[in-house]
Design an enzyme around this catalytic site. Structure first.
Site, PDB file in Angstrom:
ATOM      1  N   GLN A   9       0.832  -1.203   0.000  1.00 34.50           N
ATOM      2  CA  GLN A   9       0.000   0.000   0.000  1.00 34.50           C
ATOM      3  C   GLN A   9       0.868   1.254   0.000  1.00 34.50           C
ATOM      4  O   GLN A   9       1.873   1.324   0.710  1.00 34.50           O
ATOM      5  CB  GLN A   9      -0.897  -0.021   1.247  1.00 34.50           C
ATOM      6  CG  GLN A   9      -2.209   0.692   1.047  1.00 34.50           C
ATOM      7  CD  GLN A   9      -3.273   0.234   2.047  1.00 34.50           C
ATOM      8  OE1 GLN A   9      -3.283  -0.909   2.456  1.00 34.50           O
ATOM      9  NE2 GLN A   9      -4.159   1.131   2.424  1.00 34.50           N
ATOM     10  N   SER A  88       4.119  -6.420   2.878  1.00 26.95           N
ATOM     11  CA  SER A  88       2.754  -6.427   3.416  1.00 26.95           C
ATOM     12  C   SER A  88       1.787  -7.027   2.399  1.00 26.95           C
ATOM     13  O   SER A  88       1.846  -8.210   2.087  1.00 26.95           O
ATOM     14  CB  SER A  88       2.359  -5.007   3.831  1.00 26.95           C
ATOM     15  OG  SER A  88       1.151  -5.000   4.539  1.00 26.95           O
ATOM     16  N   LEU A  89       0.890  -6.216   1.841  1.00 28.69           N
ATOM     17  CA  LEU A  89      -0.033  -6.675   0.802  1.00 28.69           C
ATOM     18  C   LEU A  89       0.709  -7.399  -0.330  1.00 28.69           C
ATOM     19  O   LEU A  89       0.215  -8.378  -0.891  1.00 28.69           O
ATOM     20  CB  LEU A  89      -0.780  -5.459   0.234  1.00 28.69           C
ATOM     21  CG  LEU A  89      -1.354  -5.603  -1.170  1.00 28.69           C
ATOM     22  CD1 LEU A  89      -2.573  -6.496  -1.142  1.00 28.69           C
ATOM     23  CD2 LEU A  89      -1.668  -4.258  -1.777  1.00 28.69           C
ATOM     24  N   ARG A 113      -9.203  -9.169   3.070  1.00 28.09           N
ATOM     25  CA  ARG A 113      -8.219  -8.541   3.961  1.00 28.09           C
ATOM     26  C   ARG A 113      -8.430  -7.029   4.034  1.00 28.09           C
ATOM     27  O   ARG A 113      -8.429  -6.435   5.111  1.00 28.09           O
ATOM     28  CB  ARG A 113      -6.811  -8.849   3.433  1.00 28.09           C
ATOM     29  CG  ARG A 113      -5.653  -8.238   4.226  1.00 28.09           C
ATOM     30  CD  ARG A 113      -4.337  -8.621   3.538  1.00 28.09           C
ATOM     31  NE  ARG A 113      -3.154  -8.246   4.283  1.00 28.09           N
ATOM     32  CZ  ARG A 113      -2.459  -7.135   4.088  1.00 28.09           C
ATOM     33  NH1 ARG A 113      -2.865  -6.264   3.166  1.00 28.09           N
ATOM     34  NH2 ARG A 113      -1.359  -6.890   4.796  1.00 28.09           N
ATOM     35  N   HIS A 195      -0.574  -3.477  10.976  1.00 30.75           N
ATOM     36  CA  HIS A 195       0.509  -4.282  11.572  1.00 30.75           C
ATOM     37  C   HIS A 195       0.715  -3.959  13.052  1.00 30.75           C
ATOM     38  O   HIS A 195       1.843  -3.833  13.529  1.00 30.75           O
ATOM     39  CB  HIS A 195       1.809  -4.100  10.777  1.00 30.75           C
ATOM     40  CG  HIS A 195       1.680  -4.529   9.358  1.00 30.75           C
ATOM     41  ND1 HIS A 195       1.563  -5.858   8.998  1.00 30.75           N
ATOM     42  CD2 HIS A 195       1.604  -3.808   8.210  1.00 30.75           C
ATOM     43  CE1 HIS A 195       1.428  -5.929   7.681  1.00 30.75           C
ATOM     44  NE2 HIS A 195       1.434  -4.704   7.184  1.00 30.75           N
ATOM     45  N   GLN A 244       0.832 -11.974   9.924  1.00 28.45           N
ATOM     46  CA  GLN A 244       1.282 -10.707   9.338  1.00 28.45           C
ATOM     47  C   GLN A 244       0.383  -9.531   9.695  1.00 28.45           C
ATOM     48  O   GLN A 244       0.829  -8.397   9.837  1.00 28.45           O
ATOM     49  CB  GLN A 244       1.363 -10.863   7.809  1.00 28.45           C
ATOM     50  CG  GLN A 244       2.049  -9.719   7.088  1.00 28.45           C
ATOM     51  CD  GLN A 244       1.392  -9.415   5.759  1.00 28.45           C
ATOM     52  OE1 GLN A 244       0.307  -8.832   5.709  1.00 28.45           O
ATOM     53  NE2 GLN A 244       2.050  -9.808   4.690  1.00 28.45           N
TER      54      GLN A 244
END
Length: 293
Positions: A9, A88-89, A113, A195, A244
């Site tokens: 992101q 991440s993503l 998600r 996170h 995660q």
């Protein structure tokens, strides 16, 4: 040894993916399929939306995923990774690109998600802040000493760590970290405390969706955010994807591990050049490039 990395992101931009859609039959097919799977016209937002339109989490995450995965698929025989990682993503993009998850299931997971994270953001007011110019250990220590929830969230590169948590706790941490010598401590324009423990409400929904997803052995090892080491076992991949959500992204450690394991060149697949810049912060001489079709 070529390593391929997939952005997260923040890398989105207007008209992302439009060139792929207009020039490649396979890309057009997958973008059209994505509109059907998601139940809204994401291609219209990606190709013609404003920066503000693209900032909404439910749009941003699938948009970056689509750009990255479709780019990898259009690359065809030129996409020959020996190792992959995603920020991440981007971890979901990496898993689909390496054949561990199907395109449809990957997109459904990313959408689930994004919506779960958006809902978690609305429960508790949270934010994130970038801390520049301090050792990780100092940032960790100060976060632990403060009241409220504030934790390290993204270890982006040496001297750049993003913290995440409750708004007031993050603001207080920024004050303390500036006093401790941080070059900058700035609140980021994000929708919530990603996170961090504040994402816990999203965990149950996502865990169920991941458990019900068919994950197979990828064509090469994936260095996952939670462990920063090479993983190929599907069950371990699933556990790490769930963890995660509330755990820090160990990107600094991931880059160091990939280089230590023989990576000589990194290719960023998807929008932007953020990850290439982070690799350069670890080793200025390291060879980096954007994927080109």
């Amino acid at each position: 040894m070529k390593a391929y990395v997939f952005p997260g992101q923040g890398s989105q931009y207007p008209e992302m993916g439009k060139n792929l859609y207009e020039n490649y039959t396979e890309a057009k097919k997958l973008f059209d399929e994505a509109d059907s799977i998601l139940g809204f016209n994401i291609t219209e937002i990606m190709f013609n939306g404003t920066p503000e339109d693209l900032k909404e989490t439910r749009v941003t995450q699938p948009a970056i995923f689509l750009h990255s995965v479709i780019m990898a698929k259009v690359l065809g025989n030129k996409f020959v990774p020996k190792m992959v990682a995603g920020h991440s993503l981007g971890e979901f993009s990496a898993l689909v690109a390496t054949g561990a998850i199907s395109f449809e299931e990957g997109l459904r997971l990313v959408s689930k998600r994004a919506n779960a994270m958006q809902n978690a953001c609305e429960i508790t007011e949270g934010t994130m802040a970038a801390i520049l110019g301090l050792d990780d250990e100092i940032v960790e220590k100060i976060c632990m000493e403060l009241d409220g929830i504030v934790v390290p969230a993204n270890y982006n590169c040496p001297g750049q760590l993003v913290i995440s948590g409750e708004l007031k706790a993050v603001e207080k941490a920024c004050e303390k970290l500036t006093e401790a010598g941080a070059r900058r401590a700035m609140i980021l324009p994000v929708g919530g405390a990603f996170h961090s423990p504040l994402m816990e409400p999203a965990r149950a929904d996502l865990a169920k969706a991941i458990e019900n997803t068919m994950i197979t052995v990828p064509v090469c090892p994936i260095y996952q955010n939670v462990t920063a080491r090479a993983v190929t076992d599907p069950e371990e991949i699933k556990r790490n994807l769930v963890a995660q959500l509330t755990s820090p992204v160990k990107w600094t450690q991931t880059m160091q591990a990939m280089i230590a394991d023989g990576a000589t060149e990194v290719i960023e697949v998807g929008p932007g050049k953020v990850l290439q810049g982070l690799f350069k912060k670890v080793d200025r001489s390291f060879e980096t490039a954007s994927a080109e079709v």
